[in-house]
Design an enzyme around this catalytic site. Structure first.
Site, PDB file in Angstrom:
ATOM      1  CE  LYS A  36      -3.693  -2.519   2.049  1.00 37.04           C
ATOM      2  NZ  LYS A  36      -4.578  -2.831   3.306  1.00 37.04           N
TER       3      LYS A  36
ATOM      4  CD  GLN B 113      -3.560  -4.186   6.640  1.00 33.53           C
ATOM      5  OE1 GLN B 113      -3.295  -3.359   5.802  1.00 33.53           O
ATOM      6  NE2 GLN B 113      -4.184  -5.250   6.358  1.00 33.53           N
TER       7      GLN B 113
ATOM      8  CG  ASP C 115      -9.789  -0.123   4.865  1.00 36.52           C
ATOM      9  OD1 ASP C 115      -9.518  -0.585   3.579  1.00 36.52           O
ATOM     10  OD2 ASP C 115      -9.134  -0.507   5.753  1.00 36.52           O
TER      11      ASP C 115
END
Ligand code: NDP
Length: 297
Positions: free
Chosen positions: A54, A98, A121
């Site tokens: 990422k 994460q 997200d």
């Protein structure tokens, strides 16, 4: 007849190029680069790989990447304080924590602390609510990527029968919502579904997000259907090999004989997830600066 392959890798590459161009225009218009912050707690090897890719993808797209690596024993207060700082930092447009977090940290508490307008997200309960009532928000990257592949392949999805296998908050449920919003007729299947093969056989569109290697067989598929395989499963290694093969939730060999089009694993849905994350971060940046995001994102 063999199905056409849906090349998620190529589609993701073209999306990343569009994001890169839009990121350059954004930097000119806003006088700063768009910024994505990624928080990693602990040393889970798979998470480290994801965070590294990422970071690289963000830099490659011409955006600012802020990486925060915290030790596995980080307390909830310290993590929430970091999220609060990132929420208030005007250089940070998107925040991604994460997952999975170490067991002593409550994921829902941490995700709820992210400003929903920086929740790229799309996991915040406000964004789940926005999706369910049809308001602009952030949609989880994997199902949004699947929808992009479906629209690219099929165009208008109106009236098509879709079956989504799996009802998780991050894939199955938002996928079903997106397909409903695109005017497909949607069935959500799960572990308690009776006669799953019969349910899948009705579908023009099958999205498999189960986490069971090669579960969906070719004779479950309606001839000509479009099959999107979200699953990423590693099989046990064959003798003499260090690593097992990566396979999806669909038995690719038998399904490709029946389907009209199918995503391979790897190279199908997987590459879309990061590309859509970059897209979401850039959309967040435009919103934060009161600018209109380009329509081709
Ligand atoms: P979850 O484990 O959260 O959800 C799995 C779903 O599958 C559940 O709803 C479960 O039903 C259902 N299920 C399990 N067994 C069966 C069965 N025998 N028949 C029918 N349904 C079943 O998984 P995720 O949604 O997080 O992920 C699904 C897959 O997608 C995994 O392989 C994961 O690795 C992959 N993935 C890939 C991503 C990518 O970037 N390509 C991103 C995210 C996930 P129930 O609710 O009844 O328990």
């Amino acid at each position: 007849m063999s199905a056409q392959l849906i090349d998620g890798k190529a589609f993701a590459e073209s999306l990343r190029q569009r994001v890169g161009e839009a990121a350059r225009s954004f930097a000119q218009a806003a006088g700063r680069k768009a910024g994505l912050a990624v928080v990693l707690v602990g040393e889970d090897p798979a998470s480290q790989v994801y965070v590294r890719s990422k970071h690289k993808a963000t830099i490659d797209a011409g955006m600012e990447s802020f990486e925060h690596r915290l030790p596995a024993d980080t307390g909830e207060d310290a993590l929430l304080a970091l999220v609060d700082r990132l929420n208030r930092d005007p250089a940070v447009d998107g925040i991604l924590v994460q997952l999975p977090l170490p067991g002593h940290l409550d994921e829902q508490t941490v995700i709820s602390a992210i400003n929903p307008d920086k929740d790229v997200d799309g996991f915040h309960i406000i964004n789940a609510g926005r999706l369910s009532v049809g308001q602009d928000g952030f949609v989880p990257c994997t199902p949004l990527g699947c929808l992009m592949l479906l629209k690219d392949r099929l165009g208008d999805l109106s009236g098509l029968e879709a079956v989504v296998i799996g009802r998780s908050n991050i894939v199955g449920k938002p996928m079903a919502q997106l397909l409903t919003d695109a005017n497909a007729t949607v069935t959500i299947a799960h572990s308690r579904t009776k006669d799953l093969p019969g349910v899948v056989r009705r579908a023009d569109i099958v999205v498999a997000a189960v986490g069971r290697p090669e579960m969906v067989k070719g004779d479950w598929i309606k001839p000509g259907a479009t099959v999107i395989d979200v699953g990423i499963n590693r099989l046990p290694p064959e003798p003499g090999r260090e690593k097992g093969r990566l396979v999806g939730d669909v038995d690719f060999a038998s399904a490709r004989e029946v389907a009209g089009a199918i995503t391979p694993v790897p190279g199908g849905v997987g590459p879309m997830t990061i590309a859509v994350l970059l897209r979401n971060a850039l959309v967040a940046a435009h919103r934060n600066e009161g600018l209109a995001a380009p329509a081709n994102l």
